[in-house]
Scaffold this motif. Structure first.
Motif, mmCIF file in Angstrom:
data_model
loop_
_atom_site.group_PDB
_atom_site.id
_atom_site.type_symbol
_atom_site.label_atom_id
_atom_site.label_comp_id
_atom_site.label_asym_id
_atom_site.label_seq_id
_atom_site.Cartn_x
_atom_site.Cartn_y
_atom_site.Cartn_z
ATOM 1 N N LEU A 170 0.589 -0.947 -0.174
ATOM 2 C CA LEU A 170 0.028 0.362 -0.056
ATOM 3 C C LEU A 170 0.889 0.980 0.278
ATOM 4 N N ASP A 171 2.315 1.288 0.798
ATOM 5 C CA ASP A 171 2.657 2.451 0.800
ATOM 6 C C ASP A 171 3.776 2.622 -0.438
ATOM 7 N N ALA A 172 3.656 1.521 -1.222
ATOM 8 C CA ALA A 172 4.362 1.757 -2.403
ATOM 9 C C ALA A 172 3.169 2.550 -4.282
ATOM 10 N N GLY A 173 2.329 2.602 -3.808
ATOM 11 C CA GLY A 173 1.190 3.024 -4.602
ATOM 12 C C GLY A 173 -0.025 1.414 -4.846
ATOM 13 N N LEU A 174 0.128 0.790 -4.133
ATOM 14 C CA LEU A 174 -1.104 -0.169 -4.796
ATOM 15 C C LEU A 174 -2.148 0.166 -4.450
ATOM 16 N N ASP A 175 -2.335 0.104 -6.156
ATOM 17 C CA ASP A 175 -4.305 0.083 -6.212
ATOM 18 C C ASP A 175 -5.149 -0.159 -6.982
ATOM 19 N N LEU A 176 -5.691 -1.861 -6.726
ATOM 20 C CA LEU A 176 -5.772 -2.484 -7.932
ATOM 21 C C LEU A 176 -7.809 -1.950 -7.539
#
Length: 368
Positions: A170-176
């Motif tokens: 999530l901190d790496a910008g994951l957005d599925l």
């Protein structure tokens, strides 16, 4: 798209318990085999958005109108749904979509934690829209959220903290959320048709146009795919900011997803070509798939055309190229009858000849 996403404000719950006048009665004189979608929505006590979602989820089956008027609903399908136990609240609960705030209340978690679940792909959105601030609002099926909560495998996520590995993603910008919506949307489109060209167009609609051009080299096939392209999920003005945001959601950006969609388009196209070829003007035969015109083929065809072209007609005063004499050779004088004098050859003077430029012309004028 997490930067454009907002959380819906909490809204008071509205009771869906029917009153005696809630269920719309079927007219006694209605004997048609099919009805329009708007009429079917009224008879099933659904809003138009709820009815469209019910069709996409497969809760309401539609049939294709042979007259080209779009999908219609069979009278028998309406009778079946109206005859189910708990109609109409059970049907409305199956298609009920909620936002982030209402979804968090169903799961009994905070809105921030609910958003993390959605970004991790643990729950998939079923719809989205842009509000007046052009922020993306995601909607989720309430029935799926209840199933997620009832599953014992998710208890540690609901009651405890999210694992460290997932928090790093999530901190790496994951957005599925966009990808999960695209996968669900593609399933909706494929369930609505059996035509191979329409199925190929459904997969191609989620790819960038440049990706489609690389797969489908034939311009007539690309035009035929565009003819079967499904309608957009929004009604925004083309090239507007809202249209660009919607296009970014509807276009695959993950390498694995892009490769999967490209393979699906190729497979669907191969099946579509065997069923029927894309229409072409003048009865032109399609080029074999994968056979692209190379520069060598183009030069070879040009040489063939030039070689097959007849020699141009030249006037009598201009000899053909193969009959031209070498430079400096004299034409043989023709034989003349006796007593006929050969006319003297007129030698042009400096006044008759056009003015010559340069040093050579100046010397010839001084020494004629």
């Amino acid at each position: 798209m997490s930067g454009n996403t907002i959380t819906q404000p909490a809204t008071p719950a509205v009771s869906t318990k029917p009153t005696p006048s809630t269920v719309a009665p079927v007219p006694a004189g209605a004997t048609g085999a099919t009805v329009s979608q708007s009429r079917a929505a009224r008879e099933l006590v659904l809003k138009r958005g709820e009815f469209d979602l019910a069709v996409q989820l497969g809760c309401v089956r539609t049939i294709v109108d042979d007259g080209g008027g779009g999908s219609r609903v069979a009278r028998s399908e309406i009778d079946r749904l109206r005859g189910e136990q708990g109609f109409p609240e059970m049907l409305r609960e199956r298609v009920k979509a909620v936002g982030t705030t209402a979804g968090a209340e169903l799961l009994e978690v905070t809105t921030a934690k609910f958003t993390r679940f959605a970004r991790l792909g643990l729950i998939a959105p079923v719809r989205f829209y842009l509000n007046r601030y052009r922020a993306v609002v995601w909607l989720y099926l309430a029935e799926e959220l209840r199933q997620f909560k009832a599953d014992e495998k998710n208890t540690h996520l609901l009651k405890g903290r999210i694992p460290e590995e997932l928090r790093k993603r999530l901190d790496a910008g994951l957005d599925l959320r966009p990808r999960n919506w695209r996968g669900r949307h593609l399933g909706f489109l494929l369930r609505q048709t059996e035509d191979p060209w329409a199925r190929a167009a459904a997969s191609a609609s989620l790819l960038d146009p440049l990706q489609v051009a690389e797969i489908v080299r034939d311009p007539y096939e690309r035009a035929y795919l565009n003819r079967h392209r499904p309608a957009r999920a929004d009604q925004a003005t083309p090239e507007s900011p809202a249209a660009r945001i919607t296009a970014s959601i509807m276009t695959a950006d993950d390498p694995d997803e892009i490769e999967w969609l490209r393979a699906d388009v190729r497979q669907s196209l191969a099946e579509a070509r065997t069923r029927r070829a894309a229409p072409r003007p003048g009865g032109e035969k399609p080029r074999p798939p994968g056979k692209a015109r190379s520069a060598h083929d183009t030069r070879h065809e040009t040489r063939l055309v030039v070689a097959a072209r007849p020699a141009p007609h030249l006037p009598n005063s201009e000899p053909r190229p193969e009959e031209r004499r070498p430079h400096g050779a004299l034409r043989p004088a023709p034989d003349l009858p006796n007593g006929v004098r050969r006319p003297e050859r007129h030698r042009p003077t400096t006044h008759d000849a056009p003015e010559r430029r340069g040093l050579l012309g100046w010397l010839r004028r001084r020494h004629p």
